[in-house]
Design a protein around this motif. Structure first.
Motif, PDB file in Angstrom:
ATOM      1  N   THR A 119       0.805  -1.219   0.000  1.00  0.00           N
ATOM      2  CA  THR A 119       0.000   0.000   0.000  1.00  0.00           C
ATOM      3  C   THR A 119       0.840   1.272   0.000  1.00  0.00           C
ATOM      4  OG1 THR A 119      -0.114   0.118   2.431  1.00  0.00           O
ATOM      5  CG2 THR A 119      -1.776  -1.235   1.298  1.00  0.00           C
ATOM      6  N   GLY A 120       2.111   1.162   0.399  1.00  0.00           N
ATOM      7  CA  GLY A 120       2.956   2.340   0.504  1.00  0.00           C
ATOM      8  C   GLY A 120       2.721   3.151   1.763  1.00  0.00           C
ATOM      9  N   SER A 121       1.861   2.669   2.640  1.00  0.00           N
ATOM     10  CA  SER A 121       1.542   3.420   3.858  1.00  0.00           C
ATOM     11  C   SER A 121       2.495   3.058   4.987  1.00  0.00           C
ATOM     12  CB  SER A 121       0.103   3.141   4.291  1.00  0.00           C
ATOM     13  OG  SER A 121      -0.072   1.762   4.564  1.00  0.00           O
ATOM     14  N   GLY A 122       2.677   4.003   5.894  1.00  0.00           N
ATOM     15  CA  GLY A 122       3.511   3.761   7.055  1.00  0.00           C
ATOM     16  C   GLY A 122       2.785   2.903   8.071  1.00  0.00           C
ATOM     17  N   ALA A 123       3.518   1.980   8.702  1.00  0.00           N
ATOM     18  CA  ALA A 123       2.896   1.051   9.641  1.00  0.00           C
ATOM     19  C   ALA A 123       3.390   1.225  11.076  1.00  0.00           C
ATOM     20  CB  ALA A 123       3.149  -0.391   9.193  1.00  0.00           C
ATOM     21  N   HIS A 124       4.581   1.793  11.267  1.00  0.00           N
ATOM     22  CA  HIS A 124       5.124   1.874  12.626  1.00  0.00           C
ATOM     23  C   HIS A 124       6.280   2.863  12.663  1.00  0.00           C
ATOM     24  CE1 HIS A 124       5.778   0.596  16.704  1.00  0.00           C
ATOM     25  NE2 HIS A 124       7.010   0.163  16.468  1.00  0.00           N
ATOM     26  N   SER A 125       6.464   3.483  13.838  1.00  0.00           N
ATOM     27  CA  SER A 125       7.602   4.375  14.086  1.00  0.00           C
ATOM     28  C   SER A 125       8.243   4.022  15.416  1.00  0.00           C
ATOM     29  CB  SER A 125       7.150   5.842  14.144  1.00  0.00           C
ATOM     30  OG  SER A 125       6.602   6.270  12.915  1.00  0.00           O
TER      31      SER A 125
END
Length: 202
Positions: free
Chosen positions: A51-57
């Motif tokens: 999806t290209g989305s961020g999942a975690h930081s």
């Protein structure tokens, strides 16, 4: 109806609550890892490749000791004590476990490092230790909140979005960026088995 609404609200509060952990001091001291200078902060951002989305930081801090603030994270090692999303004893082998756990065929990990003064490193260490347990889906909000209050990081946004924080972090002077890829299966059984068997971390 009022009773039903109250129950729904209560369940919502329970679902949003963080799970506090507090390892004993002797365990924390036993694994304390000191890399030494230079001091630095590394932002880790996990990105969904589909999806290209961020999942975690998360942020690794190297100051008087090296530890990682992994807010609302699921990674752990049975030999590494944790206090409210702060994992102690993060030597090179522990970091290899951490990165391998998150990086797999469907997820990449962006590693962004910036060198800082000893004073800034100690300030970030103090802030992550004092932050407290982080509720699910609040990892980037917690990470950005900690960094924004630190000299040199004032330009970072307060955000819920991992990629937005990563993009702003990448614009800071002196940041080096590495994208880590891996073809591990989604279930990452190999890493999990190694961690669960209690393999020592020298």
């Amino acid at each position: 109806m009022r009773l039903l609404l109250c129950l729904v609200a209560l369940l919502g509060l329970v679902a949003c609550g963080a799970q506090p952990k507090w390892a004993p001091q002797e365990q924390v001291e036993a694994v304390r890892f000191v890399e030494g200078p230079p001091n630095y902060i590394t932002l880790y951002t996990v990105v969904n490749k589909r999806t290209g989305s961020g999942a975690h930081s998360a942020i690794l801090v190297n100051g008087s000791e090296r530890l990682i603030f992994d807010p609302a994270g699921t990674w752990y090692h049975p030999r590494l004590p944790e206090r409210n999303d702060v994992h102690f004893g993060m030597n090179d082998k522990a970091m290899a476990f951490y990165i391998d756990y998150h990086t797999r065929i469907t997820y990449d990990t962006i590693e962004q490092k910036i060198y800082v003064s000893p004073e800034v490193a100690e300030l970030v260490l103090a802030r992550v230790k004092a932050y407290g347990a982080v509720p699910k889906a609040m990892c980037t909000q917690a990470t950005s909140s900690i960094l924004r209050g630190v000299p040199g990081f004032e330009s970072l946004p307060q955000t819920f979005y991992p990629k937005k924080l990563s993009a702003a972090f990448g614009k800071l002077p002196g940041v080096t960026t590495r994208v880590i890829t891996d073809n591990d299966d989604d279930n990452n059984h190999g890493v999990l088995l190694v961690q669960h068997d209690g393999t020592p971390l020298p």
